[in-house]
Enzyme design. Structure first.
Site, PDB file in Angstrom:
ATOM      1  CB  SER A 162     -84.609  14.703 -38.440  1.00  0.00           C
ATOM      2  OG  SER A 162     -85.503  15.273 -37.493  1.00  0.00           O
ATOM      3  CB  SER A 163     -85.751  20.260 -38.800  1.00  0.00           C
ATOM      4  OG  SER A 163     -86.965  19.839 -38.188  1.00  0.00           O
ATOM      5  CD  GLN A 164     -87.546  15.255 -34.553  1.00  0.00           C
ATOM      6  OE1 GLN A 164     -86.846  14.246 -34.472  1.00  0.00           O
ATOM      7  NE2 GLN A 164     -88.869  15.193 -34.556  1.00  0.00           N
ATOM      8  CG  ASP A 304     -95.600  15.139 -38.241  1.00  0.00           C
ATOM      9  OD1 ASP A 304     -94.991  14.097 -38.557  1.00  0.00           O
ATOM     10  OD2 ASP A 304     -95.278  15.829 -37.257  1.00  0.00           O
ATOM     11  NE  ARG A 335     -96.459   8.621 -39.129  1.00  0.00           N
ATOM     12  CZ  ARG A 335     -96.217   9.650 -38.341  1.00  0.00           C
ATOM     13  NH1 ARG A 335     -95.831  10.809 -38.869  1.00  0.00           N
ATOM     14  NH2 ARG A 335     -96.371   9.557 -37.037  1.00  0.00           N
TER      15      ARG A 335
END
Length: 422
Positions: A162-164, A304, A335
């Site tokens: 995750s880029s977070q 997303d 998802r």
């Protein structure tokens, strides 16, 4: 969990796209780290944004909330030596705040809801182990206790989780004593989100350089400068209406910045590859398509918007492949599984793969009873699907849209969507 019944009808009219959640998170954090007062305009109080506001308040920032703007004074941020941060179900809040909470010596307790505790945090745990920061956590739920202070140095971070994690470090490292370097150890996904972080940092006076996104060089001893900021419209939310237009609805989108660095702007290029045409009149953008054609979609840079693009693929001629989208399995729900399950109930032909979906286009969708899987993006995708369905659709857990887009059903109805409680 209340259900909503939707009677199929075409959407028509103009919709003002809500502010970018990604940009709002970043603006709030930067303003709250600045010594001085900032005003952040164009705010929508989704659950995720409320989580970041309360997280920065827990660290000592003074934040006043008004109808659609914030006044933030970061002069006392970091003065708390012990605090609790409730991230609700916001992965961005959690991963941004862990490094930010450790800029100063701190004893911090992170809690959250839903599937947030299932999202991996090993990138941070490895850093804690290297730096001697103590931590305790529980599996499956978010109950993370950390004690210590982040130290400047060299950080090796994978780019495909995750880029977070990277953004969280980019927020924190400029305020430490000493210079730091972030080395990306695998292919970097979601580069667009890193660009948003770097853009926001620059807006608030922080200078960071990088070598083709492989190494980030962060000078220590910097300081954030207070700055007034207007949050631009959100492409991840706009994607629902862009796809609606491509599927035959007549929706004009207001407020989008076509020069935006948001990675989810890729939705426009993907729809164009599928045969859609974009027109712009003044500040209104419209997407239309006579026939949609199948394509191959790389989900790594714009995860997303994949659920609603999968809907477009369901009604496109040919077979669409969605690849490199395995990270969608660790969002608010799985998802990939949710999209395959619920759109198949409506008559779509979808095969799951480990990392994506194979979608064979069909001529039409039917209605029926479907589940949002308690996931805002699944609920909104199904709402757009209802405009192409042959019969009524019933969706459960309609409130889950509050996570990112609290006014979604109001906007949907204003465009002519026919809904009722059931």
């Amino acid at each position: 969990m209340s259900q909503i019944k939707i009677t199929p009808t075409q959407l028509s009219g103009t919709v003002a796209i809500p502010p970018s959640k990604s940009m709002a998170h970043r603006a709030i954090i930067c303003a709250a780290l600045a010594k001085g007062k900032s005003r952040i305009d164009h705010i929508e109080y989704s659950q995720d944004i409320l989580a970041t506001i309360s997280a920065m308040q827990a660290l000592g920032a003074q934040i006043e909330t008004y109808e659609d703007y914030l006044l933030i004074d970061g002069s006392s941020t970091g003065c708390m030596q012990e605090c609790q941060v409730d991230c609700k179900e916001s992965g961005s809040t959690l991963r941004f705040m862990v490094p930010v909470s450790l800029i100063h010596e701190n004893n911090v307790h992170f809690i959250g809801e839903g599937n947030l505790g299932k999202r991996p945090l090993n990138v941070f745990y490895d850093i804690f182990d290297e730096q001697g920061i103590s931590y305790q956590y529980q599996n499956e739920i978010l109950d993370l206790k950390i004690q210590g202070q982040l130290k400047a140095g060299e950080f090796k971070v994978p780019g495909n989780v995750s880029s977070q994690f990277i953004s969280g470090l980019l927020f924190a490292l400029p305020l430490l004593e000493g210079d730091s370097k972030i080395i990306i150890t695998s292919k970097l996904e979601s580069i667009g989100y890193i660009d948003l972080t770097l853009q926001m940092l620059e807006t608030f006076g922080i200078v960071i350089t990088h070598d083709h996104y492989q190494e980030f060089h962060i000078a220590g001893g910097q300081s954030y400068q207070a700055h007034d900021y207007y949050v631009e419209a959100d492409y991840s939310q706009a994607a629902f209406y862009l796809v609606a237009g491509a599927l035959g609805n007549s929706v004009a989108l207001k407020g989008l910045n076509l020069d935006s660095l948001q990675g989810d702007k890729e939705a426009i290029d993907i729809l164009k590859r599928m045969g859609a045409v974009l027109t712009q009149t003044d500040d209104l953008i419209k997407v239309e398509a006579k026939v949609l054609k199948a394509t191959t979609i790389d989900g790594s840079q714009c995860p997303d918007v994949i659920p609603v693009l999968a809907l477009a693929a369901c009604l496109a001629e040919g077979t669409t492949k969605i690849e490199h989208a395995e990270r969608l399995r660790i969002k608010e729900c799985d998802r990939l599984a949710a999209v395959a399950s619920e759109l198949t109930k409506l008559g779509a032909k979808i095969t799951e793969t480990t990392e994506g979906l194979i979608i064979e286009g069909v001529c039409q969708l039917q209605g029926g009873q479907v589940s949002a899987w308690a996931d805002h993006r699944i609920a909104m995708t199904l709402a757009i699907a209802s405009t192409c369905a042959q019969t009524e659709m019933i969706i459960d857990n309609k409130e889950c849209v509050k996570k990112s887009y609290p006014s979604f059903w109001q906007d949907f109805e204003q465009l002519g969507g026919m809904t009722s409680e059931c």
